[in-house]
Design an enzyme around this catalytic site. Structure first.
Site, PDB file in Angstrom:
ATOM      1  N   HIS A 259      -0.290   6.311   3.148  1.00 12.51           N
ATOM      2  CA  HIS A 259      -0.339   4.960   3.715  1.00 12.51           C
ATOM      3  C   HIS A 259      -1.216   4.886   4.947  1.00 12.51           C
ATOM      4  O   HIS A 259      -2.035   3.977   5.082  1.00 12.51           O
ATOM      5  CB  HIS A 259       1.062   4.446   4.072  1.00 12.51           C
ATOM      6  CG  HIS A 259       1.005   3.112   4.775  1.00 12.51           C
ATOM      7  ND1 HIS A 259       1.333   2.950   6.103  1.00 12.51           N
ATOM      8  CD2 HIS A 259       0.593   1.896   4.341  1.00 12.51           C
ATOM      9  CE1 HIS A 259       1.141   1.678   6.446  1.00 12.51           C
ATOM     10  NE2 HIS A 259       0.692   1.024   5.414  1.00 12.51           N
TER      11      HIS A 259
ATOM     12  N   CYS B 107       0.799  -1.237   0.000  1.00 16.40           N
ATOM     13  CA  CYS B 107       0.000   0.000   0.000  1.00 16.40           C
ATOM     14  C   CYS B 107       0.830   1.283   0.000  1.00 16.40           C
ATOM     15  O   CYS B 107       0.719   2.113  -0.902  1.00 16.40           O
ATOM     16  CB  CYS B 107      -0.941   0.005   1.198  1.00 16.40           C
ATOM     17  SG  CYS B 107      -2.075  -1.391   1.255  1.00 16.40           S
TER      18      CYS B 107
END
Length: 495
Positions: free
Chosen positions: A134, A75
């Protein structure tokens, strides 16, 4: 002879003597929808098992990219590359903590830290909701720590907002269960899925969608162009969604992977043991490379993933509906992007974190005010191409350091332009190149084989590594691959 002016002529001359100010064209707004772990499992991508009418409608109104690849299959690192428009060059670029380590508060550089910052420097109001970088809410802090006041992207935002509801922090909300618990508060004693007896706002993504609806109403009142980033958590683990989205599917009819076994002629080091998935301690089965999970459990988990996709689709529809209601859709660039793919039992893996097709290919739809509608683009494109594309669509200066190329022509002309079909991705000490016909991967490791080649014309699911029997193709692909060797693994020996 006397000369006379016609009545009113002097007034006309007086008016004409002043320059009429030219009406300044308003730059387009940008609505960027970030979706976590969204592989291209949508009806518009050909998966007729999935119920995704709102995203499908967006595809009909814009351009659907069938071969978009992220640069890193995790991610934070994937989003760092997207937002900076650059390929990874340091090991920190492969980490979920890339933003935390590399974007320091108070450090304003001569070039923008992200394309959001570039919009801000050019007069846009920038607002982020949910997971854009993130962290679940855009701030730097650990899973079990109190929320900090340090932004992951400190120069980018005018506002960074999140409604954590009764989960209290962004990270608890990210791993939320309907009763207000999370994976952390339950010490991982949870299942990797849940059918919540709640409405859309019974999970955090529903709160994010409502925030977006309210914020659009506010932004519509201003003449200032805006960049609005909306980050949805689902379909990231845990696969938790309101019951009504589970009810859209007949579990027994959900298809299983066409790749239930390990790829042939591949070392297991290219894959992994589904550690993230197995953290959910009450799951009925554990995933392993030794053998597939049962068909019944595979369908159960896949059912959860599908329910989360449909839940996200409904929320996307709510946001896009508000955009149209406010009359903003005609002058707004809309981007929907998945930050990477996910193995749903493919190659016996449940998760991302590989540099195979299933982990790297994700959804991308772009609707531009001056773009064509209802077009499908099959060219190979990379997530790093999105930054220069946005700059060109909004008529802003493109920074010189970007690695990507603008996809503007792919949005505006039906005929296929000359296009360099290649995308590079990086992980597990490996660099992979995807072009029109092949995936070529080289690992910097001791385990053999460290070279993999897949022919996508005959093997779209990458079930067989054919590197050993195709030396000529390997030599051709190696030349192309070298372009993407950024030196990130220069201290690794490729034996």
């Amino acid at each position: 002879m006397k000369k006379y002016l016609l009545p009113g002529f002097g007034v006309l001359l007086l008016i004409c003597s002043f320059a009429v100010p030219e009406k300044k064209e308003k730059k387009p707004n940008v609505l960027f929808i970030f979706v976590d772990d969204l592989r291209p499992d949508l009806a518009c991508y050909g998966n007729k098992e999935i119920y995704s009418p709102n995203i499908d409608q967006l595809a009909k109104e814009g351009a659907l990219f069938t071969n978009q690849y992220v640069t890193v299959p995790t991610c934070g690192a994937s989003r760092y590359s997207l937002l900076t428009g650059q390929l990874p060059r340091r090991t920190e670029h492969l980490s979920n903590s890339a933003f935390e380590k590399l974007m320091k508060p108070g450090v304003k550089t001569s070039t923008a830290e992200t394309f959001v910052d570039q919009f801000r420097r050019n007069g846009y109001r920038t607002v982020g909701l949910g997971k854009i970088s993130h962290s679940a809410d855009g701030y730097v802090y650990g899973y079990t720590e109190p929320k900090s006041d340090r932004l992951e992207m400190p120069q980018s935002w005018d506002e960074m907002l999140f409604d954590s509801g009764h989960w209290k922090t962004g990270w608890n909300a990210f791993f939320a269960y309907a009763d207000g618990a999370s994976r952390m508060t339950k010490d991982k004693q949870v299942k990797p899925y849940e059918k919540g007896k709640v409405g859309d706002q019974g999970y955090p993504d529903g709160l994010t969608a409502q925030l977006a609806v309210d914020k659009l109403q506010e932004l519509a009142k201003s003449d200032q162009p805006f960049f609005l980033g909306v980050g949805f958590f689902k379909p990231h683990l845990p696969f938790n969604a309101p019951q009504k989205y589970w009810d859209l599917y007949d579990e027994d009819s959900i298809s299983l992977t066409p790749s239930p076994n390990l790829p042939a002629h591949v070392h297991p080091a290219s894959l992994h043991e589904s550690g993230e998935f197995n953290q959910y301690a009450l799951g009925e089965e554990k995933a392993s490379l030794d053998k597939p999970v049962s068909d019944a459990y595979a369908r159960k988990v896949k059912h959860g993933y599908y329910a989360c996709v449909s839940y996200t689709d409904a929320l996307v529809g709510k946001v896009l509906g508000q955009l149209k209601t406010l009359g903003l859709d005609d002058n707004t660039v809309v981007v929907l992007w998945g930050d990477h793919g996910w193995h749903l039992g493919d190659d016996r893996v449940w998760g991302k974190h590989t540099i195979f097709e299933r982990s790297l290919r994700s959804a991308l739809i772009i609707k531009a005010p001056e773009g064509l509608s209802g077009i499908q683009r099959d060219e190979i494109v990379s997530a790093i191409d999105i930054y220069p594309t946005l700059m060109e669509l909004c008529k802003l200066e493109k920074p010189q350091h970007l690695d990507g190329k603008s996809m503007n022509l792919l949005l505006k002309q039906k005929a296929a332009p000359q296009w360099d079909n290649r995308a590079f991705s990086y992980f597990k000490n490996g660099i992979t190149l995807r072009d029109k016909d092949y995936r070529y991967t080289k690992y910097f490791r001791n385990q053999m084989p460290n070279i993999e080649l897949y022919d996508h014309r005959s093997d779209p699911f990458e079930n067989t590594n054919i590197a050993a029997s195709n030396p000529k193709v390997i030599a051709q692909m190696e030349k192309k691959w070298r372009v993407g060797d950024t030196g990130i693994f220069k201290n690794k020996e490729n034996k």
